[in-house]
Design an enzyme around this catalytic site. Sequence first.
Site, PDB file in Angstrom:
ATOM      1  CB  THR A   1       4.380   5.092  -0.008  1.00  0.00           C
ATOM      2  OG1 THR A   1       3.441   5.950   0.651  1.00  0.00           O
ATOM      3  CG2 THR A   1       4.574   5.566  -1.436  1.00  0.00           C
ATOM      4  CG  ASP A   2       1.166   4.821   4.323  1.00  0.00           C
ATOM      5  OD1 ASP A   2       2.104   5.459   4.825  1.00  0.00           O
ATOM      6  OD2 ASP A   2       0.108   5.356   3.950  1.00  0.00           O
TER       7      ASP A   2
ATOM      8  CB  THR B   1      -0.257   7.745  -3.393  1.00  0.00           C
ATOM      9  OG1 THR B   1      -0.438   7.590  -1.991  1.00  0.00           O
ATOM     10  CG2 THR B   1      -0.266   9.214  -3.736  1.00  0.00           C
TER      11      THR B   1
ATOM     12  CB  SER C   1      -0.425   0.182   0.670  1.00  0.00           C
ATOM     13  OG  SER C   1       0.165   1.175   1.463  1.00  0.00           O
TER      14      SER C   1
END
Lengths: 162, 162, 162, 162
Positions: free
Chosen positions: A82-83, A11, A53
Amino acid sequence: MTVRIVVTGGTFDKEYNELTGALRFNRTHVADMLERGRCKLDVAVDVLMMIDSLDMTQADRGTIVAACANCVDSRIVITHGTDTMVETAAALAAGVHGKTIVLTGAMVPYAFGSSDGLFNLGSALSFVQALPPGVYVAMNGRCFAWDNVRKNRDAGIFEALG
Amino acid sequence: MTVRIVVTGGTFDKEYNELTGALRFNRTHVADMLERGRCKLDVAVDVLMMIDSLDMTQADRGTIVAACANCVDSRIVITHGTDTMVETAAALAAGVHGKTIVLTGAMVPYAFGSSDGLFNLGSALSFVQALPPGVYVAMNGRCFAWDNVRKNRDAGIFEALG
Amino acid sequence: MTVRIVVTGGTFDKEYNELTGALRFNRTHVADMLERGRCKLDVAVDVLMMIDSLDMTQADRGTIVAACANCVDSRIVITHGTDTMVETAAALAAGVHGKTIVLTGAMVPYAFGSSDGLFNLGSALSFVQALPPGVYVAMNGRCFAWDNVRKNRDAGIFEALG
Amino acid sequence: MTVRIVVTGGTFDKEYNELTGALRFNRTHVADMLERGRCKLDVAVDVLMMIDSLDMTQADRGTIVAACANCVDSRIVITHGTDTMVETAAALAAGVHGKTIVLTGAMVPYAFGSSDGLFNLGSALSFVQALPPGVYVAMNGRCFAWDNVRKNRDAGIFEALG
């Protein structure tokens, strides 16, 4: 002390494509962010990949682990979506020893005015200098050991297990 | 862990006064910055004063030292003007023991688009969690012990002594 | 003089959804933009719909035409997605007479730091005050009559025909 | 049509000097603003001076009048400090004929995140295209004839006389 910054996308680096109206990856914003932060720390930036990700494969994780294991620096910050940040942290814990590695990212792209990215980058670059060897996730002011963190996707936050 | 944030003003919080065209202090931006950083750390914010650090008196420093010595928290971040940050750090080192205190600030007001403030706040909130008791100055990605730092005013940077 | 601002959505108002990582519509940013511009013009804002102009139906266009024809104001700015702005302009030219109507939008969402939205809104609110009755498209400093404009999607610009 | 943009400084272009903590003039931000606005209008930018309008002398006003009178373009936008914008407008009305001249400025420097500058520039570039010859002041969504405007310094707004 040199801190290595390994860029993988996420992101942090998403941009708005004016022609298509979609988000995309183009170039990393990490250099801009370091300039904005007037960062005086000695850093070396490697752009390893620029991906979401959710699209990260085991081969990609292998590339990240190898980059961290093989570089001369013992303090490394990784910018990451972040995932699956926690999965990559686990791979790093298994594959790299004796180094302090801090993964960070952003909930909102840096190109948005309201991004948390600059705060998180300042945080990660600080934890990486102060913490003993190990793999950590630093997000939104907190820092977690790699094996005691998950992303709560409903709330959009990182939290300790149990 | 709760981190106490003691606000004293400084460049961090300077605003542009539309009516006079001058910079001034109004309210602190620290709450906005924590929101922007989506800070999930448990923090308590005290606005102790809102002044330019060039105007800070020994009485003001006494107030800051007392606030840090008397609060229940053992991890404290102080937002402070850069010009006399090092003097306040010395006063804190003399007057507060057994706590981790990190002073930070900004070279450019947060209200400016190009401010380093968010980066520095993320950094200070991280160093304060990770470092042992002592008094530190965290600016632009680096962290200095209180007795090994000066502001180089010509270059606009903080640097180690000697 | 009151200028009516009819909000229909479009890139102007796209936001980043932190939980899903996708762009979405939530609330309009027009009030924020007017505040940023310290707009002292007497305006009345109607949020008619919040949609991507690629999803706009003929029924939606009928709603916009009716809103413009039926309101008491004779000077109207419409915020609109760029992809079908010209089609809506044609519908307005056929259905509303004796009013000055200016459609505008943005190539980049206002929520992005690099948005052209504020520039375009200032422009549209100015053309609408100065031009005679008719339907116009105001984008990026230029203003076109509704029947002499197309969006060049490859270049991402609006241009005159032929 | 080419619009000439004459830069004289003013709040528009004030920057924060990191070394001194004071506001200053350095370079103009007009080119950045045109890029942000993705301005597709044909413009020519002249940086005539970079000063606070409170410091503007009659000689400076003479320079501005001469620049406007002598340039080949008949549509001119002047960026100007707000405090004496009306005086310069009067000098232009006396000294330049047959051209459309629009003065604009900002209540907050463009370098601040909250600046009205981009809105005002979009507005001025639009009024200058649409209005007949004359001298005007365009601020915050409104446009005034040069002889029917004053800056209300207490309220920080431009308003019509009487």
